[in-house]
Design a protein around this motif. Sequence first.
Motif, PDB file in Angstrom:
ATOM      1  N   THR A   1      23.937  10.153  46.792  1.00 32.94           N
ATOM      2  CA  THR A   1      25.077  10.073  47.705  1.00 32.94           C
ATOM      3  C   THR A   1      25.201   8.726  48.410  1.00 32.94           C
TER       4      THR A   1
ATOM      5  N   GLN B   1      24.612   6.167  55.107  1.00 36.28           N
ATOM      6  CA  GLN B   1      24.390   6.048  53.671  1.00 36.28           C
ATOM      7  C   GLN B   1      24.204   4.609  53.188  1.00 36.28           C
TER       8      GLN B   1
ATOM      9  N   ASP C   1      25.703  14.260  54.031  1.00 34.48           N
ATOM     10  CA  ASP C   1      26.910  13.531  54.425  1.00 34.48           C
ATOM     11  C   ASP C   1      26.893  13.168  55.907  1.00 34.48           C
TER      12      ASP C   1
END
Length: 353
Positions: free
Chosen positions: A119, A61, A57
């Motif tokens: 993700t 991304q 995270d």
Amino acid sequence: MKSNNSSIFNSRRRLWRVALSLVGLALLFAANTLAEIAFDPLDPNVEHARALSARLDRLPQDNHVLFIGDSRTHQGMDPRVFTAELRALGRDGVRAYNLGRPGMQTPFFFYSLQSYLATATQTPDAIIVNVSYYLLSERDWLERIYFRGFTPSVAQARDSVDAGLLTPFGAAKWYLCPRLALCRYRATLQNVVLPAAADPGDAFVTALWRHRLLEATNYAGETRGYHPRGEGFIGEGTRSEGRIFATGRAEPIFLDYFTRFLDLAERHGIQVLYYEFPWPPAHDTQEDHDRIAHYREILRKAAGASTVFTPISYDYTWEHTLFSDPLHLNNQGANRLSRLAARWWMAVEDGEG
């Protein structure tokens, strides 16, 4: 009467056992928490692997291009230079990130890409990958970094057994160890903390500085995963020696994972550009070129009929002033390689590759 006394005694004994178990669990939890706090800033190896799994995270991304490989990629591909070159060529708005990490072997090409895709807010268009042939065997780096720091899902741990990488016990250990600081940082205690305590000096300060530097480069910082090596360079005749340069060391399991990595990319429509990393002039010998060709052919065969695999051909013998050591580029060399990579990617995008 005796029966009542015995019953009371047994009840008390059970209560003591429960109490001691709870105290033991509390102490274990406290020790694990303390290990997390104390050792987390001291082990860059674990940080490398956590950046690819539990701390995804923190990564950008929405990349169009990823760089994947070992330390030669990590310290040799600068996304900033890559995108600047594309802008100069009229391709603006391309985002890139360096997903390479030290000692990354093909199983973690696969698992790192798998975790990233799970993700990512955008599927990348291409991956530019270097495969250091001397990492197609043995498991030192897997044990030292990835089985300690990469946090697998249940499916990934199970997959490692199905693929033949780990035994069921090994997979269970891999699943648990990165989640438990006492296990994850056991090597940190042995290799960093105890030696530093025995000869303090600046050892702790150096370890903390190295870790902070990696955090600044591994995540969504300015360098976008690239880890600069500085401006120093090697002598003209400097070369690497040793057993890593033997042929016939490519183990089937590592080639299987390379094939699976390409299959995963193909399922997501991602082009894979494969290139040989640059070598200094002391490696410009027929023996070295034959060895490199030997492994390129092995990897080409492992790619099979992949529709996304594009081997790049170029003159990989570069002047010694571009290398910080015989295996790694300095900043100037990384700039040159990153600009070249931009042109490779553009050629493939335009159907010229």
